[in-house]
Enzyme design. Structure first.
Site, PDB file in Angstrom:
ATOM      1  N   ARG A 293      -7.690  -9.834  19.633  1.00  0.00           N
ATOM      2  CA  ARG A 293      -6.865  -8.929  19.020  1.00  0.00           C
ATOM      3  C   ARG A 293      -7.591  -7.591  18.195  1.00  0.00           C
ATOM      4  O   ARG A 293      -7.206  -6.449  18.100  1.00  0.00           O
ATOM      5  CB  ARG A 293      -5.840  -9.408  18.025  1.00  0.00           C
ATOM      6  N   TYR A 437      -0.826  -6.796  25.808  1.00  0.00           N
ATOM      7  CA  TYR A 437      -1.431  -8.041  25.850  1.00  0.00           C
ATOM      8  C   TYR A 437      -2.170  -8.480  24.571  1.00  0.00           C
ATOM      9  O   TYR A 437      -2.139  -7.614  23.653  1.00  0.00           O
ATOM     10  CB  TYR A 437      -2.352  -8.238  27.004  1.00  0.00           C
ATOM     11  N   GLU A 438      -2.431  -9.993  24.358  1.00  0.00           N
ATOM     12  CA  GLU A 438      -2.968 -10.233  23.287  1.00  0.00           C
ATOM     13  C   GLU A 438      -1.853 -10.315  22.164  1.00  0.00           C
ATOM     14  O   GLU A 438      -2.026 -10.271  21.050  1.00  0.00           O
ATOM     15  CB  GLU A 438      -4.069  -9.973  22.644  1.00  0.00           C
ATOM     16  N   GLY A 439      -0.698 -10.462  22.634  1.00  0.00           N
ATOM     17  CA  GLY A 439       0.541 -10.230  21.596  1.00  0.00           C
ATOM     18  C   GLY A 439       1.049  -9.067  21.392  1.00  0.00           C
ATOM     19  O   GLY A 439       0.305  -8.215  21.034  1.00  0.00           O
TER      20      GLY A 439
END
Length: 596
Positions: A293, A437-439
């Site tokens: 992140r 992406y990555e949350g």
């Protein structure tokens, strides 16, 4: 589209704001200012001369999948070979496995350069660093011995295999299975989607970290395990051995980052080994996730810097109309568009958001370093709390900012920005994935409210606010900085009040967690950048008071800080008013009434 690393600004942030040499001395890694500057110089050369020229073609050519094998765009293999041979891959790796142990505070500058030069190219190496962290922290001695050194060197890459068609954010829904074998290994079966670098032709092996369920796993996220599943099982001598029972079933056709292979990965009884304990996969994966992140935040920053450079270059060259107050360059048929106030508004917005985010990235990177390397245990714990608070802000705000700055880049070019020739529309397309992406950024905002703000009743956020309040107190009596300091101090007071209001609202009604989260994160980020711009202005004024030979550079810092506080920081008021609007207006409309 060309790219030149903003070395002067990077050095200002590293040396003058955060004393990177003193930081390295505290960490005991042996790096000094001369060595750090040398690394930055070489990083700028590599990213500007080797990587950046590949970006346009990578978008045009994309990746190709034939018979299960992926071919990356022309030039990627040669550039990646230089990346490995010159030691860039091992920059942050653990020293005991061949890494160089560089702190994040230094490495973040290089990683930003990579993101700006070609986000597609960076995707292949980015997740390997997170996989190294997870394996180093949670893996068995045997797994580390077999795989870690090759991953640290960049000879082998790593992936994160989380997402399935029915299980994106909600990992409780994942179905991939891992069946235990008599020899202690597992047979992994299932399909994963959206796997960055899941198959490629850059390295001889790919080490997949896969979330799966054991047969007796409890339901939900408490029943998830993490397994190491290599493309080729390592031989005892460290060479790739037997091909594992896994394959790339497809590559996605995407809006952007077309030079990065985003794969559907099929595991058909593939051999894997547990990382960490059974049903402890989520905790192990979050070791990777925080790094990932932060890196995605740097992607937003890199895109923003590239878009700003392109916009500035065009604004200086493009002749259109005369200045509102009269001809600025009467010897030419028209003036360059940089003379027009609205063009300057866009450029200064790009500049102050990018440079402010670079300061916040360094601040966060410093906390990540201290969390792992400070000699005092209490200081490590404190830094870990601060990093955890900042990570969702960095990921969400930087990527939203990158999309905005890229959009402004298109706007600066006018109609030319909308066509492919100039490269600005590619930046806008490439940046869009970073918000997902990555949350997704909505998930980041929920994390900030639910786990960070409500998790400790606002204690860590209050400590952060107090730190910047002290900075304001130190500058408020300096005539050149008094107005800036008073403005920031007022916002900090408002932020403290707003934090208390948000906590109280969320405790009254759980729906307020989702209703306030996105605006609260944006508000927090804008005020954080204001505090950092005040810090930058203070250092610039110190340099001017000392008679620096770079008066123009430092004066520009002061003027940029003034612009940010006058023209960008007021956005925080809109976010405040919006989140105080409450949850009722979001949930009152029944689902059927959304129909048209």
């Amino acid at each position: 589209m060309s790219y030149q690393a903003p070395l002067r600004d990077m050095r200002f942030v590293l040396h003058e704001l955060f004393d990177v040499a003193g930081h390295c001395e505290l960490l005991g890694n042996g790096l000094d200012r001369e060595l750090i500057d040398g690394v930055l110089d070489e990083a700028a050369r590599y990213t500007g001369e080797v990587v950046a020229p590949l970006n346009r073609n990578s978008d045009e050519q994309g990746c190709q999948l034939r018979d299960g094998a992926v071919t990356t765009p022309h030039g990627f293999r040669e550039a990646y070979r230089q990346y490995v041979d010159n030691g860039w891959a091992s920059m942050t790796g653990p020293v005991e496995f061949g890494g160089q142990g560089f702190p994040q505070l230094v490495a973040a500058s290089f990683h930003e350069m990579l993101m700006a030069a070609s986000l597609s190219f960076r995707v292949y190496s980015g997740l390997t660093e997170g996989a190294v962290l997870a394996l180093h922290k949670h893996g068995s001695a045997a797994l580390k011995q077999a795989y870690l050194a090759k991953m640290v060197s960049g000879q082998w890459t790593g992936t994160m295999c989380l997402t399935e068609p029915q299980a994106g954010t909600d990992l409780a829904l994942l179905r991939t299975r891992a069946e235990p074998q008599a020899d202690g290994s597992y047979k992994v079966s299932g399909s994963k989607i959206f796997i960055s670098g899941g198959e490629q032709d850059l390295t001889e092996n790919i080490v997949h970290l896969v979330l799966a369920r054991l047969p007796d796993a409890p339901v939900g996220v408490k029943g998830i395990s993490l397994l190491l599943v290599p493309k080729f099982i390592a031989n005892p001598d460290g060479t790739p051995g037997t091909k594992n029972a896994l394959s790339c079933g497809a590559i996605e056709h995407k809006m952007g980052i077309k030079g990065a292979s985003t794969c559907v990965m099929n595991f058909d009884g593939a051999t894997g080994w547990l990382i960490g304990g059974a049903n402890q996969g989520l905790a192990c994966m979050f070791t990777m996730m925080n790094d990932a992140r932060f890196q995605v935040g740097l992607q937003g920053l890199g895109i923003a810097e590239a878009a700003f450079q392109g916009g500035l270059r065009y604004a200086r060259e493009r002749l259109q109309s005369r200045g509102l107050a009269g001809a600025v360059q009467p010897d030419k048929p028209a003036d360059p568009i940089i003379v027009h106030p609205d063009v300057r508004r866009m450029l200064l917005t790009q500049k102050t958001l990018s440079e402010g985010s670079r300061m916040l990235a360094a601040y966060c990177a410093r906390q990540l370093d201290l969390e792992h390397g400070h000699p005092d245990a209490a200081a490590r714990k404190a830094a870990g709390k601060r990093a955890a608070l900042l990570i969702p802000i960095v990921k969400a705000f930087f990527t939203d900012m990158g999309q905005e700055v890229a959009s402004l880049g298109v706007q600066l070019y006018g109609g030319h920005g909308f066509i492919r020739e100039w490269g600005m529309e590619q930046l806008m397309r490439d940046s869009r994935i970073t918000q997902l992406y990555e949350g997704t950024n909505g998930i980041q905002a929920l994390d900030l409210i639910r786990r960070k703000l409500l998790g400790d009743g606002g204690a860590e956020l209050s400590a952060l606010q107090a730190e910047f309040s002290e900075l304001c107190d130190q500058q408020v009596d300096r005539p050149a900085l008094a107005e800036l300091a008073k403005t920031v101090q007022a916002r900090l007071g408002e932020w403290r009040e707003l934090s208390s209001e948000v906590i109280a609202a969320c405790q009254r009604d759980v729906q307020e967690i989702g209703a306030t989260s996105v605006d609260f994160l944006a508000y927090s980020a804008h005020v954080l950048l204001a505090g950092l711009w005040l810090q930058a202005a203070a250092r610039a004024q110190d340099a001017l008071d000392a008679g620096s030979g770079e008066a123009a550079f430092y004066q520009a810092k002061l003027l940029s800080a003034d612009f940010y506080l006058r023209r960008v920081l007021p956005r925080a008021s809109g976010h405040r008013e919006a989140l105080l609007g409450g949850a009722a207006c979001l949930v009152a409309l029944d689902e059927e009434s959304f129909a048209f």
